[in-house]
Design a protein around this motif. Sequence first.
Motif, PDB file in Angstrom:
ATOM      1  N   CYS A 149       0.668  -1.121  -0.147  1.00  0.00           N
ATOM      2  CA  CYS A 149       0.082  -0.182  -0.076  1.00  0.00           C
ATOM      3  C   CYS A 149       0.909   1.249   0.039  1.00  0.00           C
ATOM      4  CB  CYS A 149      -0.915   0.014   1.189  1.00  0.00           C
ATOM      5  SG  CYS A 149      -1.653   1.577   1.534  1.00  0.00           S
ATOM      6  N   CYS A 152      -2.273   6.093  -1.284  1.00  0.00           N
ATOM      7  CA  CYS A 152      -2.905   6.878  -2.268  1.00  0.00           C
ATOM      8  C   CYS A 152      -4.331   7.323  -2.069  1.00  0.00           C
ATOM      9  CB  CYS A 152      -2.543   6.329  -3.580  1.00  0.00           C
ATOM     10  SG  CYS A 152      -3.601   4.747  -3.797  1.00  0.00           S
ATOM     11  N   CYS A 155      -8.494   4.062  -3.029  1.00  0.00           N
ATOM     12  CA  CYS A 155      -9.574   3.087  -2.478  1.00  0.00           C
ATOM     13  C   CYS A 155     -10.774   3.924  -1.551  1.00  0.00           C
ATOM     14  CB  CYS A 155      -8.991   1.900  -1.487  1.00  0.00           C
ATOM     15  SG  CYS A 155      -7.854   2.782  -0.390  1.00  0.00           S
ATOM     16  N   CYS A 213      -7.271  -0.224  -6.472  1.00  0.00           N
ATOM     17  CA  CYS A 213      -5.987  -0.122  -5.814  1.00  0.00           C
ATOM     18  C   CYS A 213      -4.817  -0.326  -6.969  1.00  0.00           C
ATOM     19  CB  CYS A 213      -5.921  -1.215  -4.775  1.00  0.00           C
ATOM     20  SG  CYS A 213      -4.156  -1.256  -4.073  1.00  0.00           S
TER      21      CYS A 213
HETATM   22  S1  SF4 Z   1      -5.639   2.159  -3.117  1.00  0.00           S
HETATM   23 FE1  SF4 Z   1      -5.938   1.978  -0.999  1.00  0.00          FE
HETATM   24  S2  SF4 Z   1      -4.794  -0.200  -0.477  1.00  0.00           S
HETATM   25 FE2  SF4 Z   1      -4.341   0.281  -2.488  1.00  0.00          FE
HETATM   26  S3  SF4 Z   1      -2.435   1.572  -2.567  1.00  0.00           S
HETATM   27 FE3  SF4 Z   1      -4.013   3.128  -2.192  1.00  0.00          FE
HETATM   28  S4  SF4 Z   1      -4.474   3.524  -0.171  1.00  0.00           S
HETATM   29 FE4  SF4 Z   1      -3.013   1.552  -0.504  1.00  0.00          FE
END
Ligand code: SF4
Length: 323
Positions: A149, A152, A155, A213
């Motif tokens: 993770c 970012c 999600c 993700c």
């Molecule tokens: S989408 Fe969510 S789980 Fe995936 S890298 Fe980004 S913060 Fe992490």
Amino acid sequence: MDTELIVGELCKVTVRKFNPELDPEPYYSTYEIPYTRGMRVLEALDYIVEELGDSLAYRWFCGVKKCGGCGILLNEKPVLACWESVQKEMKIEPLPNFPILRDLVIDRSRFDKDLIRIVPWVERSDKYPGFPEKILPSEMGHSIEMMYCIECLLCNSVCPAYNEKSDFIGPAILVQLAKFALDSRDNAPRAQIAVEKTDIIDCVNCYKCVEACPTNVNVLEHGIDPIRSLIIEENIGDIAHHNRIYRDLVIRQGIVNPSTLLLKSLRTRVLYEIPLAIRMWWKGRISISKIIRGVFGGEHLNSQDEIIKLATTIKQNEHNEAE
Ligand code: SF4
Ligand code: SF4
Ligand code: FES
């Protein structure tokens, strides 16, 4: 897409802009950007500022899918600007579900505050054995996957149960919690933390976080579900109670009817929820006859038999594993 564009070809880029201190409401500006080989969306944003001389706020740091800072919405899809190829026509907006600081820059401060609440470090009860510490991958399980993770928040931007004011803490934090909860060195009361600090029960299993993700973390099955399992194993709070009722209803009836679920979940507290029950009955969400059939056991449809068999087998397997 990258392969469809020719070097020098103009791409139309429409960007949502908003300065809360100056603008009464958001507006869109459109630009033409000449395509260069392998051009990423981040470079298109750079072009607007550096070559066209317009003012535009956006966030980035590493440029190589590591820092997680450059999330944007590209043609309605959450992506990393530094990693996504430019397209012939692009509408670029800030990630949804967050307050806007300016233009494409979202306010990430809730994530930082929530992270502290879940105790984001390995809490040991035994002595640190010194560096390097040998750990087998099998001892870490899905904790390793959670380490991919990059925070970012894509999600969180697609999660229907999350927004800036929701009690639900969101999938990004649950991934962090799972990282420590599944780490064999950790002894913090992770199930307790999940129940008290995250409102994990609000997750509706929609898989949108998994699809969004960019580093392929299986947020739901390898992060959220194992935390839920811990809660049930440790029999903590209403969530474990709620899950057991859910499973038992499937075993008995092959279906979960909301009327019985409500009654059994709340037990005697249902008396305090009579106004809610009346509203649900009025809207057709619960039925008095179904409650009676649910509590005292009633007829079920033939097509439910297979579901009942499956649920009974799962329960039996769980029982055998526990022994
Ligand atoms: S989408 Fe969510 S789980 Fe995936 S890298 Fe980004 S913060 Fe992490
Ligand atoms: S699966 Fe749960 S956490 Fe993931 S997006 Fe859906 S509701 Fe949110
Ligand atoms: S700039 Fe760091 S992930 Fe995109």
